[in-house]
Design a protein around this motif. Sequence first.
Motif: not given
Length: 390
Positions: A104, A142, A146, A151, A154, A169, A171, A174, A177-178
């Motif tokens: 993070y 991320y 994940a 989850d 995010y 959020t 998975k 996520i 977004q990846c």
Amino acid sequence: MKTLKYITLVLGISLFSSCLDEEPKYSMDNGVQFSNESNAKMALDGCYGYMTTHSVYGHFYTELTIGASGFAWFTTNGSYQDDYVSLRARLSDDLNQGVWEGLYKVVNETNTFIANVADSPLDNSVKVIMTGQAKFLRALAYYNLATIWGDVPYKIAASAIGAVELPRTPKAQIFAQCESDWTDAFNTLPETVTDGYGSKWAAKAFLGKLYHTMACQGDETAWQKAKECFDAVYGKFALESKFQNLFVDNVNNSKESIFQLNYTTTSDYNKSRLHWVFSARDCGVGVAWARTTITKSFYDKFRGTYPGDPRIDGTFFSKWRKYQNGAPKAQMFKERLTANDSSYCYPYFVYASGEQLELNNGTGKNRLSRWKTAFLMMKFQTRQIQVMMN
């Protein structure tokens, strides 16, 4: 891995605040930091640097994922790491907290970097490439979060005070977004591979890995996407002629490396401690605790599946010359080495044929050391990707 996946809620409350409860600031004023390309590159290097720390690829991430993989076991005499083999991870464990906070930190720094680049006076061509680099790295962070915890909280905006206690959020979001970040990186980054940075084809390779993960977890549509990515990457990289060449000192610009983070021996912050975890005790001049070792069953499966494969000797460490006080231990006989001058472990106490010795001197330990596991993280499973593409 269920235990790891269901600890996220409490971790999200207790740890995420320490990663996001900060104003997005740099050691110098933001306006100065992003006033020119050279200064901005320093900030980008800092983002990549956080992925190399002890909390992530420099130590904890590898120990966490391999220790709970079922392919290894800990030799830590009842400490918390022993429970990872049975998937009994605890919230207070250093590995759990370290990896969570480390990943993070990368997310937070890349979010901040992207926002500052967008508001900077830099030339647009520079902005596009630097933003692509940051997105490549954010997607990697991320993806790791994940795949370990499922989850997770995010956020893709620069953090500010009050951005704490975010909910989990799903998975799938996520991963989406990846997919978006790696697609943008593929469309904006150069094809040339430079050690320490993402590239166009590295982004495509990781997209393939993402789709493969999604397919293995039930998304049937992702199989074709994974194949298309691997087909595109095929031929952009090549295997080294000798597997062991990947583990010599100062490996740079390897034709096999899809994405590589380098380390230095002169820094107290940016250095790898994997030898602490995987190297056999007394096998060299460095610190080695043999804390994590590969199981016999994994070795047997590897050897049974690929008999005679030269990668076996380049991967599994089952005999080594003993070192004492930073130098090889004195030989029993000056004119020749004997079995007692070295340490041995499985399979040398089981298999007895040809080049291998059947020993019974009471000095060995029934243990297999996987000392070159850094390849899995630093080279990001290049060979696995090559196999998939075949």
